[in-house]
Design a protein around this motif. Structure first.
Motif, PDB file in Angstrom:
ATOM      1  N   ARG A   1     -30.295   1.695 -70.613  1.00  0.00           N
ATOM      2  CA  ARG A   1     -30.095   3.134 -70.461  1.00  0.00           C
ATOM      3  C   ARG A   1     -28.706   3.535 -70.937  1.00  0.00           C
ATOM      4  O   ARG A   1     -28.500   4.595 -71.513  1.00  0.00           O
ATOM      5  CB  ARG A   1     -30.317   3.530 -69.008  1.00  0.00           C
ATOM      6  CG  ARG A   1     -30.170   5.006 -68.731  1.00  0.00           C
ATOM      7  CD  ARG A   1     -31.163   5.819 -69.576  1.00  0.00           C
ATOM      8  NE  ARG A   1     -31.045   7.224 -69.331  1.00  0.00           N
ATOM      9  CZ  ARG A   1     -31.818   7.899 -68.493  1.00  0.00           C
ATOM     10  NH1 ARG A   1     -32.769   7.280 -67.838  1.00  0.00           N
ATOM     11  NH2 ARG A   1     -31.649   9.173 -68.332  1.00  0.00           N
TER      12      ARG A   1
ATOM     13  N   LYS B   1     -33.510   2.847 -64.639  1.00  0.00           N
ATOM     14  CA  LYS B   1     -32.511   3.781 -64.099  1.00  0.00           C
ATOM     15  C   LYS B   1     -31.105   3.388 -64.527  1.00  0.00           C
ATOM     16  O   LYS B   1     -30.791   2.210 -64.648  1.00  0.00           O
ATOM     17  CB  LYS B   1     -32.608   3.817 -62.584  1.00  0.00           C
ATOM     18  CG  LYS B   1     -33.905   4.445 -62.124  1.00  0.00           C
ATOM     19  CD  LYS B   1     -33.886   4.723 -60.665  1.00  0.00           C
ATOM     20  CE  LYS B   1     -35.200   5.410 -60.307  1.00  0.00           C
ATOM     21  NZ  LYS B   1     -35.182   5.945 -58.982  1.00  0.00           N
TER      22      LYS B   1
ATOM     23  N   LEU C   1     -36.924   8.901 -70.356  1.00  0.00           N
ATOM     24  CA  LEU C   1     -36.460  10.034 -71.165  1.00  0.00           C
ATOM     25  C   LEU C   1     -37.621  10.590 -71.977  1.00  0.00           C
ATOM     26  O   LEU C   1     -38.524   9.849 -72.383  1.00  0.00           O
ATOM     27  CB  LEU C   1     -35.363   9.588 -72.138  1.00  0.00           C
ATOM     28  CG  LEU C   1     -34.074   9.040 -71.557  1.00  0.00           C
ATOM     29  CD1 LEU C   1     -33.223   8.424 -72.649  1.00  0.00           C
ATOM     30  CD2 LEU C   1     -33.309  10.157 -70.858  1.00  0.00           C
TER      31      LEU C   1
ATOM     32  N   GLY D   1     -38.825  10.045 -63.935  1.00  0.00           N
ATOM     33  CA  GLY D   1     -37.563  10.626 -63.474  1.00  0.00           C
ATOM     34  C   GLY D   1     -36.362  10.083 -64.217  1.00  0.00           C
ATOM     35  O   GLY D   1     -36.321  10.060 -65.447  1.00  0.00           O
ATOM     36  N   ASP D   2     -35.363   9.625 -63.462  1.00  0.00           N
ATOM     37  CA  ASP D   2     -34.118   9.131 -64.058  1.00  0.00           C
ATOM     38  C   ASP D   2     -34.315   7.846 -64.857  1.00  0.00           C
ATOM     39  O   ASP D   2     -33.461   7.489 -65.662  1.00  0.00           O
ATOM     40  CB  ASP D   2     -33.071   8.864 -62.970  1.00  0.00           C
ATOM     41  CG  ASP D   2     -32.532  10.150 -62.383  1.00  0.00           C
ATOM     42  OD1 ASP D   2     -32.629  11.195 -63.054  1.00  0.00           O
ATOM     43  OD2 ASP D   2     -32.006  10.102 -61.246  1.00  0.00           O
TER      44      ASP D   2
ATOM     45  N   THR E   1     -34.154  14.185 -69.736  1.00  0.00           N
ATOM     46  CA  THR E   1     -34.569  13.286 -68.662  1.00  0.00           C
ATOM     47  C   THR E   1     -36.008  13.622 -68.303  1.00  0.00           C
ATOM     48  O   THR E   1     -36.383  14.799 -68.225  1.00  0.00           O
ATOM     49  CB  THR E   1     -33.664  13.470 -67.431  1.00  0.00           C
ATOM     50  OG1 THR E   1     -32.316  13.217 -67.832  1.00  0.00           O
ATOM     51  CG2 THR E   1     -34.041  12.514 -66.320  1.00  0.00           C
TER      52      THR E   1
ATOM     53  N   ARG F   1     -40.211  13.747 -62.703  1.00  0.00           N
ATOM     54  CA  ARG F   1     -40.451  12.717 -61.701  1.00  0.00           C
ATOM     55  C   ARG F   1     -41.794  12.013 -61.896  1.00  0.00           C
ATOM     56  O   ARG F   1     -41.911  10.806 -61.701  1.00  0.00           O
ATOM     57  CB  ARG F   1     -40.374  13.357 -60.318  1.00  0.00           C
ATOM     58  CG  ARG F   1     -39.788  12.456 -59.297  1.00  0.00           C
ATOM     59  CD  ARG F   1     -39.571  13.144 -57.990  1.00  0.00           C
ATOM     60  NE  ARG F   1     -40.838  13.670 -57.476  1.00  0.00           N
ATOM     61  CZ  ARG F   1     -40.944  14.674 -56.625  1.00  0.00           C
ATOM     62  NH1 ARG F   1     -39.863  15.258 -56.194  1.00  0.00           N
ATOM     63  NH2 ARG F   1     -42.098  15.092 -56.202  1.00  0.00           N
TER      64      ARG F   1
ATOM     65  N   ASP G   1     -28.738  14.602 -76.543  1.00  0.00           N
ATOM     66  CA  ASP G   1     -29.165  15.019 -75.213  1.00  0.00           C
ATOM     67  C   ASP G   1     -28.660  16.423 -74.862  1.00  0.00           C
ATOM     68  O   ASP G   1     -28.943  16.924 -73.787  1.00  0.00           O
ATOM     69  CB  ASP G   1     -28.719  14.011 -74.153  1.00  0.00           C
ATOM     70  CG  ASP G   1     -27.212  13.849 -74.088  1.00  0.00           C
ATOM     71  OD1 ASP G   1     -26.542  14.165 -75.083  1.00  0.00           O
ATOM     72  OD2 ASP G   1     -26.723  13.404 -73.039  1.00  0.00           O
TER      73      ASP G   1
END
Length: 190
Positions: free
Chosen positions: A150, A133, A182, A178-179, A171, A174, A75
């Motif tokens: 996650r 999330k 990935l 979004g969160d 990430t 939106r 990441d």
């Protein structure tokens, strides 16, 4: 493979005749014969116990060692500015979507593995991975609770067989989750 059959009498005679004509390249030096009485220690006169050789099992073949994870976490690996701009604006359309949301940890791990195999076979570059999330670090320890997938996903990707095929993880925008999702950017095949 069958056991050797041995030599027939005719073959043995031919072999002896041939062996008598051969001269060794490095002959052993001949030592003079001297009659020396053998010395027998007292322990040798006592009968020895002979242990039967134990059967030593052959160790099983070790599976090939997976390649070491990259020194930089997936990441945090860099992409060129064009990729970064497209991902941050959400203008990149995913080539493949993989939804792990709502699955158990074991099912999610298996689905991730099979999904990445399929994405690579299709030649996908951008995979949208829907994980749900994050709920904090303690969620990973609870196993089945919310946010566990996650919390484990980066470990699975770094330690799995697909780690070398992933150029970067970001990430999602939106509009793509979004969160709770990935982007996996896969390396181009050469």
């Amino acid at each position: 493979m069958s056991a050797p059959r041995g030599l027939s009498a005719e073959e043995a005679a031919l072999w002896e005749r041939l062996a008598a004509t051969v001269e060794p390249l490095h002959p052993k030096p001949k030592l003079p014969l001297v009659a020396v009485p053998p010395v027998v220690p007292e322990k040798a006169l006592q009968p020895k116990r002979v242990k039967a050789p134990k059967h030593v099992p052959v160790p099983p073949r070790q599976p090939p060692v997976p390649p070491a994870p990259p020194s930089v976490p997936l990441d945090r690996q860099g992409l060129d500015s064009g990729w970064e701009r497209k991902l941050s604006r959400g203008t990149t359309a995913p080539d493949f979507t993989l939804d792990l949301h709502g699955a158990s940890l074991d099912a999610a791990h298996a689905r991730l593995d099979h999904g990445l195999i399929q994405a690579k076979a299709m030649g996908a570059r951008v995979v949208l991975l829907i994980t749900g999330k994050p709920r904090g670090a303690a969620a990973a320890d609870r196993g089945e609770k919310r946010g566990a997938i996650r919390a484990k996903i980066l470990d699975w990707l770094a330690a799995g067989a697909h780690g070398p095929d992933i150029a970067a993880i970001r990430t999602a925008h939106r509009r793509h989750g979004g969160d709770g999702a990935l982007y996996l950017i896969l390396r181009r095949r050469r």
